[in-house]
Write a protein that holds these residues in place. Structure first.
Motif, PDB file in Angstrom:
ATOM      1  N   ILE A   1       1.269  43.571  32.859  1.00  0.00           N
ATOM      2  CA  ILE A   1       0.366  42.670  32.144  1.00  0.00           C
ATOM      3  C   ILE A   1      -1.050  43.190  32.409  1.00  0.00           C
ATOM      4  CG2 ILE A   1      -0.452  40.301  31.868  1.00  0.00           C
ATOM      5  CD1 ILE A   1       2.477  40.562  31.132  1.00  0.00           C
ATOM      6  N   ARG A   2      -1.720  43.642  31.358  1.00  0.00           N
ATOM      7  CA  ARG A   2      -3.059  44.221  31.498  1.00  0.00           C
ATOM      8  C   ARG A   2      -4.123  43.147  31.669  1.00  0.00           C
ATOM      9  NH1 ARG A   2      -3.524  48.613  26.857  1.00  0.00           N
ATOM     10  NH2 ARG A   2      -4.935  49.623  28.297  1.00  0.00           N
ATOM     11  N   SER A   3      -3.927  42.013  31.020  1.00  0.00           N
ATOM     12  CA  SER A   3      -4.874  40.908  31.084  1.00  0.00           C
ATOM     13  C   SER A   3      -4.169  39.680  30.540  1.00  0.00           C
ATOM     14  CB  SER A   3      -6.118  41.237  30.259  1.00  0.00           C
ATOM     15  OG  SER A   3      -7.170  40.360  30.537  1.00  0.00           O
ATOM     16  N   ILE A   4      -4.584  38.499  31.006  1.00  0.00           N
ATOM     17  CA  ILE A   4      -3.944  37.255  30.576  1.00  0.00           C
ATOM     18  C   ILE A   4      -4.947  36.119  30.661  1.00  0.00           C
ATOM     19  CG2 ILE A   4      -3.038  36.696  32.870  1.00  0.00           C
ATOM     20  CD1 ILE A   4      -0.436  35.766  31.347  1.00  0.00           C
ATOM     21  N   GLY A   5      -4.825  35.140  29.781  1.00  0.00           N
ATOM     22  CA  GLY A   5      -5.723  33.994  29.825  1.00  0.00           C
ATOM     23  C   GLY A   5      -5.285  32.905  28.866  1.00  0.00           C
ATOM     24  N   ARG A   6      -5.875  31.739  29.063  1.00  0.00           N
ATOM     25  CA  ARG A   6      -5.566  30.591  28.210  1.00  0.00           C
ATOM     26  C   ARG A   6      -6.549  30.523  27.060  1.00  0.00           C
ATOM     27  NH1 ARG A   6      -4.283  24.389  29.840  1.00  0.00           N
ATOM     28  NH2 ARG A   6      -4.111  23.618  27.709  1.00  0.00           N
ATOM     29  N   VAL A   7      -5.987  30.315  25.861  1.00  0.00           N
ATOM     30  CA  VAL A   7      -6.783  30.101  24.661  1.00  0.00           C
ATOM     31  C   VAL A   7      -6.215  28.861  23.992  1.00  0.00           C
ATOM     32  CG1 VAL A   7      -7.510  31.042  22.433  1.00  0.00           C
ATOM     33  CG2 VAL A   7      -7.251  32.570  24.407  1.00  0.00           C
ATOM     34  N   GLY A   8      -6.860  27.732  24.200  1.00  0.00           N
ATOM     35  CA  GLY A   8      -6.391  26.467  23.635  1.00  0.00           C
ATOM     36  C   GLY A   8      -5.022  26.095  24.159  1.00  0.00           C
ATOM     37  N   ASP A   9      -4.055  25.978  23.257  1.00  0.00           N
ATOM     38  CA  ASP A   9      -2.694  25.578  23.614  1.00  0.00           C
ATOM     39  C   ASP A   9      -1.778  26.766  23.884  1.00  0.00           C
ATOM     40  OD1 ASP A   9      -3.357  22.907  23.344  1.00  0.00           O
ATOM     41  OD2 ASP A   9      -2.836  22.862  21.214  1.00  0.00           O
ATOM     42  N   TYR A  10      -2.365  27.975  23.973  1.00  0.00           N
ATOM     43  CA  TYR A  10      -1.567  29.185  24.167  1.00  0.00           C
ATOM     44  C   TYR A  10      -1.974  29.953  25.418  1.00  0.00           C
ATOM     45  CZ  TYR A  10      -0.052  28.598  19.336  1.00  0.00           C
ATOM     46  OH  TYR A  10       0.477  28.106  18.169  1.00  0.00           O
ATOM     47  N   LEU A  11      -0.993  30.614  25.998  1.00  0.00           N
ATOM     48  CA  LEU A  11      -1.232  31.614  27.029  1.00  0.00           C
ATOM     49  C   LEU A  11      -1.125  32.951  26.307  1.00  0.00           C
ATOM     50  CD1 LEU A  11      -1.702  32.116  30.034  1.00  0.00           C
ATOM     51  CD2 LEU A  11       0.776  32.251  30.314  1.00  0.00           C
ATOM     52  N   ILE A  12      -2.179  33.745  26.371  1.00  0.00           N
ATOM     53  CA  ILE A  12      -2.229  35.044  25.690  1.00  0.00           C
ATOM     54  C   ILE A  12      -2.121  36.131  26.747  1.00  0.00           C
ATOM     55  CG2 ILE A  12      -3.546  36.554  24.163  1.00  0.00           C
ATOM     56  CD1 ILE A  12      -2.912  33.914  22.786  1.00  0.00           C
ATOM     57  N   ALA A  13      -1.190  37.059  26.544  1.00  0.00           N
ATOM     58  CA  ALA A  13      -0.991  38.161  27.489  1.00  0.00           C
ATOM     59  C   ALA A  13      -1.130  39.491  26.755  1.00  0.00           C
ATOM     60  CB  ALA A  13       0.390  38.077  28.131  1.00  0.00           C
ATOM     61  N   PHE A  14      -1.808  40.448  27.407  1.00  0.00           N
ATOM     62  CA  PHE A  14      -1.930  41.802  26.883  1.00  0.00           C
ATOM     63  C   PHE A  14      -1.046  42.713  27.720  1.00  0.00           C
ATOM     64  CE2 PHE A  14      -6.670  40.932  25.792  1.00  0.00           C
ATOM     65  CZ  PHE A  14      -6.307  40.132  24.735  1.00  0.00           C
ATOM     66  N   THR A  15      -0.233  43.509  27.044  1.00  0.00           N
ATOM     67  CA  THR A  15       0.615  44.491  27.722  1.00  0.00           C
ATOM     68  C   THR A  15       0.309  45.867  27.130  1.00  0.00           C
ATOM     69  OG1 THR A  15       2.477  44.445  26.178  1.00  0.00           O
ATOM     70  CG2 THR A  15       2.453  42.745  27.911  1.00  0.00           C
TER      71      THR A  15
ATOM     72  N   SER B   1       2.093  47.389  25.180  1.00  0.00           N
ATOM     73  CA  SER B   1       2.603  47.462  23.809  1.00  0.00           C
ATOM     74  C   SER B   1       1.937  46.482  22.846  1.00  0.00           C
ATOM     75  CB  SER B   1       4.118  47.242  23.799  1.00  0.00           C
ATOM     76  OG  SER B   1       4.429  45.972  24.319  1.00  0.00           O
ATOM     77  N   GLY B   2       0.982  45.679  23.285  1.00  0.00           N
ATOM     78  CA  GLY B   2       0.286  44.779  22.372  1.00  0.00           C
ATOM     79  C   GLY B   2      -0.085  43.450  23.000  1.00  0.00           C
ATOM     80  N   ALA B   3      -0.348  42.469  22.137  1.00  0.00           N
ATOM     81  CA  ALA B   3      -0.749  41.125  22.556  1.00  0.00           C
ATOM     82  C   ALA B   3       0.367  40.142  22.219  1.00  0.00           C
ATOM     83  CB  ALA B   3      -2.036  40.711  21.868  1.00  0.00           C
ATOM     84  N   TYR B   4       0.527  39.154  23.121  1.00  0.00           N
ATOM     85  CA  TYR B   4       1.607  38.175  22.967  1.00  0.00           C
ATOM     86  C   TYR B   4       1.086  36.793  23.313  1.00  0.00           C
ATOM     87  CZ  TYR B   4       4.393  42.372  22.894  1.00  0.00           C
ATOM     88  OH  TYR B   4       4.896  43.605  22.559  1.00  0.00           O
ATOM     89  N   LYS B   5       1.746  35.764  22.766  1.00  0.00           N
ATOM     90  CA  LYS B   5       1.366  34.376  23.050  1.00  0.00           C
ATOM     91  C   LYS B   5       2.611  33.543  23.280  1.00  0.00           C
ATOM     92  CE  LYS B   5       1.592  32.814  18.382  1.00  0.00           C
ATOM     93  NZ  LYS B   5       1.506  31.851  17.466  1.00  0.00           N
ATOM     94  N   ARG B   6       2.403  32.461  24.010  1.00  0.00           N
ATOM     95  CA  ARG B   6       3.442  31.434  24.158  1.00  0.00           C
ATOM     96  C   ARG B   6       2.730  30.110  24.373  1.00  0.00           C
ATOM     97  NH1 ARG B   6       3.657  29.093  28.887  1.00  0.00           N
ATOM     98  NH2 ARG B   6       3.456  30.250  30.820  1.00  0.00           N
TER      99      ARG B   6
ATOM    100  N   SER C   1       9.694  32.076  25.385  1.00  0.00           N
ATOM    101  CA  SER C   1       9.415  33.508  25.289  1.00  0.00           C
ATOM    102  C   SER C   1       8.058  33.752  24.640  1.00  0.00           C
ATOM    103  CB  SER C   1      10.488  34.195  24.447  1.00  0.00           C
ATOM    104  OG  SER C   1      11.746  34.073  25.062  1.00  0.00           O
ATOM    105  N   PHE C   2       7.443  34.855  25.020  1.00  0.00           N
ATOM    106  CA  PHE C   2       6.223  35.301  24.368  1.00  0.00           C
ATOM    107  C   PHE C   2       6.576  35.892  23.011  1.00  0.00           C
ATOM    108  CE2 PHE C   2       4.583  35.119  28.664  1.00  0.00           C
ATOM    109  CZ  PHE C   2       3.237  34.824  28.497  1.00  0.00           C
TER     110      PHE C   2
END
Length: 191
Positions: A38-52, A54-59, A67-68
């Motif tokens: 996980i390169r970076s992660i943070g909360r954006v509103g109602d989502y947890l956004i993770a950068f890997t 291979s790209g960006a993911y949310k849950r 699952s993301f």
């Protein structure tokens, strides 16, 4: 590391997953060890956004077992910078982008800064970004202010909280500070 002061959470990305720390109780509130970088992660509103890698993911933030899912159109993201409940900035290659999540959760993106940003950290009401020769402040409303660095300090590490006073790392000497005022620089503290 990203901070969610509103909800007393700290998000820590690792090479093997992530941790969410309750900074009020000083304990781990959530962890996900799945051996994904996980390169970076943070909360954006109602989502947890993770950068890997291979790209960006949310849950959904309130469902840690879900699952993301991928965020299309966001490639090679790093440096998560949450801006609001619906937007975040991030570095992609040599640019800083802003992504806005639509009602369906899909992002729209636009370029904020076209410069090779080396570091980013949170300051009051936004983020400080540093390239080799320029400093930027990105506000929580995605407005950008910039300032060129003095020639003698280009390519040195530096930081500022407000684009007024800057701290520069002087190799083998220590720190020095300078103030910027209307394009003029004044040395305020020598190394």
């Amino acid at each position: 590391v990203t901070f969610d002061n509103k909800n007393n959470r700290v998000y820590l990305a690792t090479k093997f997953g992530y941790f969410v720390i309750n900074d009020e109780k000083h304990e781990i509130a959530e962890s996900n060890i799945d051996y994904v970088n996980i390169r970076s992660i943070g909360r954006v509103g109602d989502y947890l956004i993770a950068f890997t890698d291979s790209g960006a993911y949310k849950r959904p933030i309130d469902d840690p077992q879900s699952s993301f899912t991928g965020l299309p159109g966001i490639t090679t993201p790093s440096m998560m910078m949450p801006l609001s409940d619906t937007s975040f900035a991030y570095k992609s290659a040599t640019t800083v982008m802003v992504a806005t999540l639509q009602a369906d959760g899909a992002p729209t993106t636009k370029t904020l800064v076209s410069d090779n940003i080396l570091t980013a950290h949170e300051v009051a009401n936004g983020y400080f970004l540093r390239s080799s020769w320029c400093a930027y402040i990105v506000s929580k409303s995605a407005e950008v202010k910039s300032l060129s660095i003095p020639e003698e300090n280009k390519s040195q590490c530096f930081s500022s909280k407000d684009l007024n006073e800057f701290w520069f790392v002087l190799p083998r000497k220590g720190l020095a500070s300078k103030k910027a005022s209307e394009g003029n620089w004044t040395l305020t503290r020598d190394y």
